[in-house]
Design an enzyme around this catalytic site. Structure first.
Site, PDB file in Angstrom:
ATOM      1  N   GLY A  19      -2.177   7.429  -3.700  1.00  0.00           N
ATOM      2  CA  GLY A  19      -2.552   6.063  -4.057  1.00  0.00           C
ATOM      3  C   GLY A  19      -3.444   6.021  -5.277  1.00  0.00           C
ATOM      4  N   CYS A  71       8.085   2.847   5.779  1.00  0.00           N
ATOM      5  CA  CYS A  71       8.799   2.197   4.665  1.00  0.00           C
ATOM      6  C   CYS A  71       8.611   0.680   4.752  1.00  0.00           C
ATOM      7  CB  CYS A  71      10.290   2.522   4.678  1.00  0.00           C
ATOM      8  SG  CYS A  71      11.130   1.599   3.364  1.00  0.00           S
ATOM      9  N   LYS A  97      12.950  12.803  -1.449  1.00  0.00           N
ATOM     10  CA  LYS A  97      13.067  11.375  -1.149  1.00  0.00           C
ATOM     11  C   LYS A  97      13.367  11.223   0.347  1.00  0.00           C
ATOM     12  CE  LYS A  97      13.985   6.878  -1.426  1.00  0.00           C
ATOM     13  NZ  LYS A  97      12.886   5.902  -1.528  1.00  0.00           N
ATOM     14  N   SER A 152       2.915   2.826   0.180  1.00  0.00           N
ATOM     15  CA  SER A 152       2.508   1.655  -0.603  1.00  0.00           C
ATOM     16  C   SER A 152       1.995   0.560   0.338  1.00  0.00           C
ATOM     17  CB  SER A 152       3.670   1.162  -1.463  1.00  0.00           C
ATOM     18  OG  SER A 152       4.821   0.998  -0.676  1.00  0.00           O
TER      19      SER A 152
HETATM   20  O1  RRO Z   1      12.648   3.242  -0.569  1.00  0.00           O
HETATM   21  C1  RRO Z   1      11.691   2.460  -0.464  1.00  0.00           C
HETATM   22  O2  RRO Z   1      11.800   1.222  -0.590  1.00  0.00           O
HETATM   23  C2  RRO Z   1      10.329   2.930  -0.127  1.00  0.00           C
HETATM   24  C3  RRO Z   1      10.061   3.825   0.885  1.00  0.00           C
HETATM   25 BR1  RRO Z   1      11.373   4.654   1.908  1.00  0.00          BR
HETATM   26  C4  RRO Z   1       8.726   4.140   1.196  1.00  0.00           C
HETATM   27  O3  RRO Z   1       8.389   4.908   2.104  1.00  0.00           O
HETATM   28  N1  RRO Z   1       7.759   3.523   0.470  1.00  0.00           N
HETATM   29  C5  RRO Z   1       8.035   2.661  -0.521  1.00  0.00           C
HETATM   30  O4  RRO Z   1       7.101   2.132  -1.151  1.00  0.00           O
HETATM   31  N2  RRO Z   1       9.334   2.367  -0.822  1.00  0.00           N
END
Ligand code: RRO
Length: 310
Positions: A248, A129, A46, A193
Site C-alpha cells: 500500500g 478481491c 496474478k 486495495s
Molecule cells: O482483479 C482485480 O480486480 C483485483 C483483485 Br483479484 C484484487 O485482489 N485486488 C484488486 O484491487 N483488484
C-alpha cells in the site's frame, strides 16, 4: 559497510524483501519471467481462478501516478495455465507464490488442490478481491474465511498466507489475527486495495472507470496510513506469530523502512510498479540501502517491528 536485506516468511528465505503485489506485472508468462530477471525478491502470480477470465469491461484502471483505482475483475489465464508454466520460473531461484480466488468455499478447495502439487513455494489465498460485480468480499465474513483457511492448511506443508482487505475495527482484527495463529497460517498480506474508491473527472462530469458505477479498489499513497495501522495491529494481536507482507503506497525506500518498523517482514509493490515498470525494484532497493547505511543498520531483519510508541 555491507547491508543484509535478507528476510523470511515462515521457513521460506528471501534475498530481498521487495516483491511485486499480486495483480501487477504477473498475469502472463512474459511478465512473470521479467519479474524473475528483475531485482524483485519473489515472484507473486496474478490471482488465478478455476477458468480463465476476461475481467470487467474497460476502462477499468486509472492512475494519476499517486493513487490508482482499479476494477479489473480478476482477468487471468486460469489455474491450469499457471500450474503449467510455473516450472519455467524455477530457474530464477526466487520463491514462487500462487495466488488463488474461488467464487465459493468449494472452489477455494479445488484451486488449492490444483496448485498444491506444483512447484509453488507458497500460496496466498486471496479473500479480498473488491471487484466482483454482485459478490461480497469473503474476508469480511471472518468465520467463513477461517473455515476456508483451516481446511487448506490441514492439507499441506506448503507456506500458506492470506491476502486481506482493510478492517475498520480493532475487534475484527483481533478475531482474525488470533484465528490465523490458531490455524497455523504462516503469513498475511496487508492490504488489498481499499474496496470502495472512485475518481471523478469534473470537466467531463464522469467517472474515470466503467465497472461497478466507477467505484473500485483504491491503491497508492492514499492507503499507506491505513495499511501501516493494519500491520501494527495484526502484529500486536498475533503476538508476532504471523509474518506480514505490507502492501500500500510504497513509492520510496523510506516507505519500505516504515513498513519494516511497523512489523512487516517484506513488502509488495502495486501502483508504483504499474506506473514505473520493472526497474522499480532496483531503485527501491538502492534507496533502502542508503537509509540503512545512514542509520548504520547492518541487518534489516533486526528492525522488523522495532517501532517505538510514544
Ligand atoms: O482483479 C482485480 O480486480 C483485483 C483483485 Br483479484 C484484487 O485482489 N485486488 C484488486 O484491487 N483488484
Amino acid at each position: 559497510m555491507d547491508v543484509l536485506l535478507k528476510t523470511n516468511i515462515g521457513k521460506l528465505e528471501f534475498e530481498l524483501p521487495i516483491f511485486n503485489a499480486s495483480g501487477v506485472w504477473c498475469t502472463t508468462e512474459k511478465e512473470l519471467i521479467e519479474l524473475g530477471k528483475s531485482q524483485a525478491g519473489a515472484i507473486i502470480f496474478k490471482t488465478m481462478t478455476v477458468k480463465p477470465r476476461e475481467g470487467n469491461p474497460e476502462p477499468r484502471f486509472y492512475t494519476d501516478k499517486k493513487i490508482s483505482i482499479n476494477s479489473m475483475g480478476l482477468p487471468n489465464l486460469g489455474v491450469d495455465y499457471y500450474s503449467k508454466i510455473v516450472s519455467n520460473l524455477i530457474k530464477f531461484k526466487k520463491p514462487l507464490f500462487a495466488s488463488i480466488a474461488g467464487f465459493s468455499e468449494e472452489e477455494y478447495d479445488y484451486l488449492f488442490d490444483k496448485v498444491n502439487n506444483k512447484p509453488f513455494d507458497a500460496v496466498e489465498i486471496n479473500l479480498s478481491c473488491p471487484n466482483l460485480i454482485g459478490k461480497c468480499i469473503f474476508a469480511y465474513d471472518i468465520k467463513t474465511s477461517l473455515r476456508i483457511l483451516k481446511k487448506i492448511k490441514s492439507k499441506t506443508k506448503k507456506i500458506i498466507g492470506v491476502k486481506l482487505p482493510p478492517y475498520n475495527d480493532r475487534s475484527q482484527i483481533q478475531m482474525i489475527a488470533e484465528g490465523l495463529v490458531d490455524i497455523g497460517i504462516d503469513f498475511a498480506t496487508l492490504i488489498n486495495s481499499f474496496p470502495l474508491g472512485c475518481v471523478i473527472n469534473y470537466k467531463k462530469e464522469m467517472m474515470m472507470i466503467k465497472p461497478n458505477m466507477g467505484i473500485g479498489g483504491l491503491g497508492g499513497e492514499a492507503i499507506k496510513p491505513i495499511s501501516l495501522a493494519q500491520i501494527i495491529l495484526f502484529r500486536y494481536y498475533s503476538k508476532g506469530k504471523l509474518d506480514l507482507i505490507g502492501v500500500g503506497g510504497i513509492n520510496k525506500g523510506s516507505d519500505i523502512y516504515e513498513y519494516i518498523l511497523a512489523g512487516a517482514s517484506a513488502v509488495g509493490i502495486a501502483t508504483t510498479l504499474q506506473n514505473e515498470g520493472i526497474g522499480v525494484f532496483s531503485r527501491l532497493k538502492n534507496e533502502l540501502i542508503k537509509i540503512l547505511k545512514k542509520k548504520k543498520i547492518k541487518i534489516l531483519k533486526e528492525k522488523i517491528g522495532a517501532l517505538k510508541l510514544i
